[in-house]
Scaffold this active site. Structure first.
Site, mmCIF file in Angstrom:
data_model
loop_
_atom_site.group_PDB
_atom_site.id
_atom_site.type_symbol
_atom_site.label_atom_id
_atom_site.label_comp_id
_atom_site.label_asym_id
_atom_site.label_seq_id
_atom_site.Cartn_x
_atom_site.Cartn_y
_atom_site.Cartn_z
ATOM 1 C CG HIS B 12 -26.475 -51.237 21.710
ATOM 2 N ND1 HIS B 12 -25.455 -51.578 20.946
ATOM 3 C CD2 HIS B 12 -27.482 -51.644 21.005
ATOM 4 C CE1 HIS B 12 -25.947 -52.129 19.750
ATOM 5 N NE2 HIS B 12 -27.062 -52.033 19.587
ATOM 6 C CG HIS B 59 -28.802 -48.679 15.697
ATOM 7 N ND1 HIS B 59 -27.821 -48.527 16.535
ATOM 8 C CD2 HIS B 59 -29.243 -49.792 16.129
ATOM 9 C CE1 HIS B 59 -27.419 -49.721 17.464
ATOM 10 N NE2 HIS B 59 -28.424 -50.403 17.289
ATOM 11 C CG HIS B 193 -33.504 -57.020 19.783
ATOM 12 N ND1 HIS B 193 -32.330 -57.624 19.571
ATOM 13 C CD2 HIS B 193 -33.511 -55.826 19.175
ATOM 14 C CE1 HIS B 193 -31.256 -56.834 18.841
ATOM 15 N NE2 HIS B 193 -32.085 -55.645 18.639
ATOM 16 C CD GLU B 240 -28.230 -55.036 17.707
ATOM 17 O OE1 GLU B 240 -28.577 -53.858 17.008
ATOM 18 O OE2 GLU B 240 -28.229 -55.098 18.880
#
Lengths: 129, 287
Positions: B12, B59, B193, B240
């Site tokens: 996302h 977030h 990431h 995540e």
């Protein structure tokens, strides 16, 4: 009895756990305040005065003024909160991430286009590259 | 009765939303990313889900450090796209499904998962970027969405095991709902990431693809992978990916009641990079 923190030997990485969150609460909540346009404007008009409204440590304030994100993180900042400072400055997430690596913006972008930073040599602190 | 017909997994990345909103999808940098979602758009037109149960993370948008719920289910009638500092994304508001959401909350809490119930929440790129990727640029989202937010910002985040078991409880809840709804469950976030520190920019193509293999063929084994492996191998924000295990745990092959066969892999896609991140996308249909 100490808590289990198996993630302290990952190089160049600070895990934002409950202890860091406790240290960084006001720093991160200051960042959160920048979600509002009027606060962004007030911060930009006088950064020092705006920071002085928050019960942050002097070190935290100075790290924000210096835009030293690595320092902010070591003082309890979390990247998703610190990103609000970047948004206020008109910076992209890639520019912010790159600023913590010692690379130029162009070098960092090139590294990502070429497949990113390799995990080889980057799993454990002190590991041979 | 309601049934879960499929699970959809996708990254996302916020920059994907920005590329869409700023009309950059035709640029050479972005073309291969969006090409990976052509199949999903066509497939969704045929599937016509009645509801999407969308697992994502906030977030530092709806949840500051004032409150950090580990699992939060949205039971509101609607949700506005959030202003994350760059202005809200120009995408439709998200329509909820309060009745099904309340049913799931009741059932899952009775199954020993202590959910936080959220009746007011703006939704950030974690939720709207997957909707844009899978449904495209539309005037209204084609179906109601139940947002399910997982804390993956402050450690410790829930374990892969906990997420997998929660997926099973969500399946049980949905399958006990009286209306004959076609429900999809989406798991979002990842893949490898790292956005912080001198190690920022970490990507691990090999680990990501092994993750996809196990997600499809050995989710039980994958659910036992400890956090530290995600952090070390897939970067601090790669954590995540535990959210994908919630969606995978809701598939019929890993559940005892109305047990099904292994799911059909309708689509699998992997690309590096989108901004700082590896993009992964899988569609599994229940059998």
């Amino acid at each position: 009895m100490s808590l289990d923190k198996p993630y302290t030997d990952v190089p160049g990485t600070t895990i934002f756990d409950a202890d860091m969150s406790r240290m960084g609460y006001h720093l991160n909540q200051f960042c959160m305040s920048l979600m509002k346009a009027e606060n962004r404007a007030r911060f930009k008009a006088n950064e020092r005065a705006y920071l002085d409204e928050w019960p942050m440590t002097e070190e935290q304030k100075q790290a924000v003024l210096d835009r030293d994100l690595n320092r902010c993180i070591s003082l309890g900042g979390n990247i998703y909160f610190l990103a609000k400072i970047g948004a206020t400055d008109g910076k992209s997430f890639q520019q912010m991430a790159g600023s913590m690596t010692g690379m130029t913006e162009e070098q960092y972008r090139d590294m990502m286009v070429k497949g990113g930073r390799s995990v080889e040599g980057n799993r454990y602190t002190g590991e041979k590259k | 009765m309601a049934r879960i017909s499929a699970s959809v997994f996708t990254s996302h990345v916020p920059a994907i939303g920005a590329a869409l909103d700023l009309g950059k999808t035709g640029e050479d940098y972005w073309k291969p990313v969006f090409a990976g979602y052509d199949f999903a758009k066509q497939w969704e037109k045929e599937q016509k889900p009645d509801v999407v149960f969308l697992v994502f993370n906030d977030h530092a948008t709806a949840f500051s450090l004032d409150m950090i719920p580990t699992f939060a289910i949205g039971t509101a009638a609607e949700y506005q796209p959030a202003d994350e500092g760059w202005g809200p994304r120009p995408v439709p508001k998200v329509i909820g499904h309060p009745k099904l959401a309340a049913h799931i909350a009741q059932s899952v809490i009775q199954d020993d998962f202590d959910l936080t119930i959220v009746n007011k929440m703006d939704v950030d790129h974690g939720l709207t970027v997957p909707l844009s990727l899978v449904f495209g640029q539309v005037d209204a989202w084609p179906c109601p969405v139940i947002p399910f937010a997982v804390n993956v910002v402050q450690y410790p985040v829930p374990s892969g095991r906990r997420c997998f078991m929660l997926g099973k409880a969500i399946r049980k809840a949905i399958e006990s709902y009286d209306e004959p709804l076609n429900v999809q469950i989406w798991g979002t976030g990842g893949m490898s990431h790292q956005l912080q520190g001198p190690r920022a920019g970490l990507i691990n193509r090999e680990w990501d693809n092994a993750f996809l293999d196990k997600l499809i063929n050995d989710p039980e084994g994958l659910s036992k992978v400890p956090h530290i492996d995600y952090v070390r191998e897939a970067g601090s924000e790669g954590i995540e990916l535990v959210m994908w295990l919630i969606a995978r745990g809701a598939m019929s092959d890993v559940n005892e009641t109305k047990k099904g066969n292994a799911p059909t892999v309708r689509h699998r896609f992997y690309h590096v990079p989108a901004s700082n991140t590896a993009v992964g996308h899988v569609i599994l249909e229940n059998n």
